[in-house]
Scaffold this motif. Structure first.
Motif, short mmCIF file in Angstrom:
data_model
loop_
_atom_site.label_atom_id
_atom_site.label_comp_id
_atom_site.label_asym_id
_atom_site.label_seq_id
_atom_site.Cartn_x
_atom_site.Cartn_y
_atom_site.Cartn_z
N SER A 1 0.87 -1.18 0.00
CA SER A 1 0.00 0.00 0.00
C SER A 1 0.91 1.24 0.00
N THR B 1 1.81 3.40 2.14
CA THR B 1 2.72 3.59 3.27
C THR B 1 4.06 2.88 3.03
N PHE C 1 -1.71 12.20 7.73
CA PHE C 1 -0.65 11.66 6.88
C PHE C 1 0.66 12.42 7.04
N ARG D 1 2.06 10.67 9.78
CA ARG D 1 2.67 9.38 9.37
C ARG D 1 4.11 9.57 8.92
N GLN E 1 2.67 16.51 2.07
CA GLN E 1 1.68 15.89 1.19
C GLN E 1 1.37 16.82 0.01
N ASP F 1 4.34 13.18 -0.59
CA ASP F 1 3.38 12.08 -0.56
C ASP F 1 2.19 12.53 -1.41
N GLN G 1 -4.76 2.87 -5.39
CA GLN G 1 -6.21 2.82 -5.11
C GLN G 1 -6.91 4.17 -5.04
#
Ligand code: PMP
Length: 388
Positions: free
Chosen positions: A60, A62, A87, A90, A134, A163, A188
């Motif tokens: 995925s 990550t 995120f 993250r 991000q 990201d 996805q």
């Protein structure tokens, strides 16, 4: 009942991709696979807007975030992480778990970081090896100004690591033109493929950093992946069926044209935003993305009941808030394989559910505002000429 995904991942998958995925897997150590992979490589470069290689990984999103960290950094390195949502957190967590010194640039959730603030940090702390952020902070629906931040980073030794897991293929991103060093993506979301693939691209100066970086890595060794890629291969068994689905999805994106894809997302976002405002709701983000719209849950409205009605009565699945935003916002994605009627249907479902939980809304108000956006002549022209 037909279920429809309005979540920022997984997103709906076009029939062409689903059928490709359903075929008997081919073997990967064959010329047939190598031919498919060589096309995929070119199409991925198009979507990433880079001349550099884009490396597909079996994980995925990550996984590719972790791959970025372990391939670029050494123990004790210092990095700047923009934390404006789940995120961003993250990135900070991954870096910390590998012994990296993290300077967190905490911004209020729902806001975008000011490029000049990042510039100040880089001027003050000369030894920041990389800036992590991000393209779209999905948890708040917020778009960050990657172009301006890349301009700043590219004139310093700090790499910019973006990201783009949710934004890729929906929110404009021009990797080479903007001089973004590292871009991470996943299957996805805008790429319209089921979960299980992630991607990473690196600039020439990021590849130089990979040679110096000393964090341990094995499965995520990008040098190894790059060498295999030269032979149209992967070091380990690739997620074959997903790659076959990807081949079809990327073909659809190319057919529509990336610029048109971006415009379609922009129009769908605009209709969603105007629709929810017409219902008397408020947007959460001060810099709304064009791939997901975050909406404040009005006082007294039970957010769980709202989403449950949408899901159980109408098959419309939207997302709730994450982390500290749980119960406070809902999020509607307009990402990937989506068209006008999708948006009108989710606006209608939201309107009905709001009414049922006791929030006063005039029937048809929200969907009507969405229709007005779509009936704008310019929007019609763009959407007709594209595949959708
Ligand atoms: N970053 C962003 C911006 C995301 O939207 C997501 C998924 N919602 C992730 C990271 C994590 O990706 P995954 O769940 O595929 O590991």
């Amino acid at each position: 009942m037909k279920e429809r995904l309005f979540t920022p991942g997984p997103t709906p998958v076009p029939e062409e991709a689903r059928l490709a995925e359903a075929k008997e897997p081919i073997h990967h150590r064959t010329s047939r696979f190598e031919k498919i992979f060589s096309h995929l490589k070119e199409d991925l470069k198009y979507v990433f807007q880079t001349e550099e290689e884009v490396i597909p990984l079996a994980s995925s999103g990550t996984g590719a975030m972790e791959a970025a960290v372990v391939n670029l950094l050494s123990p004790g390195d210092k990095v700047l992480v923009v934390v404006g949502g789940k995120f961003g957190e993250r990135w900070a967590e991954i870096c910390s778990s590998f012994g990296i010194e993290v300077i967190s640039l905490n911004i209020e959730w729902g806001n975008a970081p000011s490029p000049s603030l990042i510039q100040e940090f880089l001027e003050k702390e000369k030894d920041i090896k990389a800036v992590f952020l991000q393209l779209v902070e999905t948890s708040t629906g917020t778009r960050y100004d990657v172009e301006s931040i890349a301009k700043i980073c590219s004139s310093t030794p700090s790499l910019l690591v973006v990201d783009a897991i949710s934004g890729l293929g929906g929110e404009p991103l021009y990797t080479d033109r903007w001089k973004v060093d590292v871009v991470v993506g996943a299957s996805q979301k805008g790429l319209m493929v089921p979960p299980g693939l992630s991607f990473i691209s690196l600039s020439a100066r990021a590849w130089e950093r990979v040679e110096e970086a000393r964090l341990p890595r094995y499965y995520w060794d990008l040098e190894k992946a790059r060498k295999s890629l030269e032979k149209n291969q992967t070091p380990y068994t690739p997620a074959l069926s997903l790659l076959c689905a990807l081949e079809e999805s990327l073909r659809l994106i190319k057919e529509e044209g990336l610029e048109k894809v971006f415009l379609r997302h922009k129009i769908l976002a605009r209709a969603t935003q105007e629709g929810v405002k017409a219902m008397g709701l408020e947007l959460f983000s001060s810099s709304p993305s064009q791939i997901v719209t975050s909406i404040k849950v009005p006082e007294g409205v039970d957010e769980k009941a709202l989403r449950q009605i949408m899901r159980e009565d109408y098959g419309a699945i939207i997302a709730g808030g994450q982390g500290k935003l749980s119960g406070k916002i809902v999020r509607i994605a307009h990402l990937g394989w989506m068209d006008r009627l999708d948006i009108l249907s989710v606006l209608s479902a939201l309107e009905i559910a709001l009414h049922k939980v006791g929030f006063p809304v005039e029937p048809g108000k929200g969907a009507g505002a969405g229709e007005e956006i779509f009936e704008d002549m310019e929007a019609i022209k763009i959407l007709r000429e594209g595949k959708n």
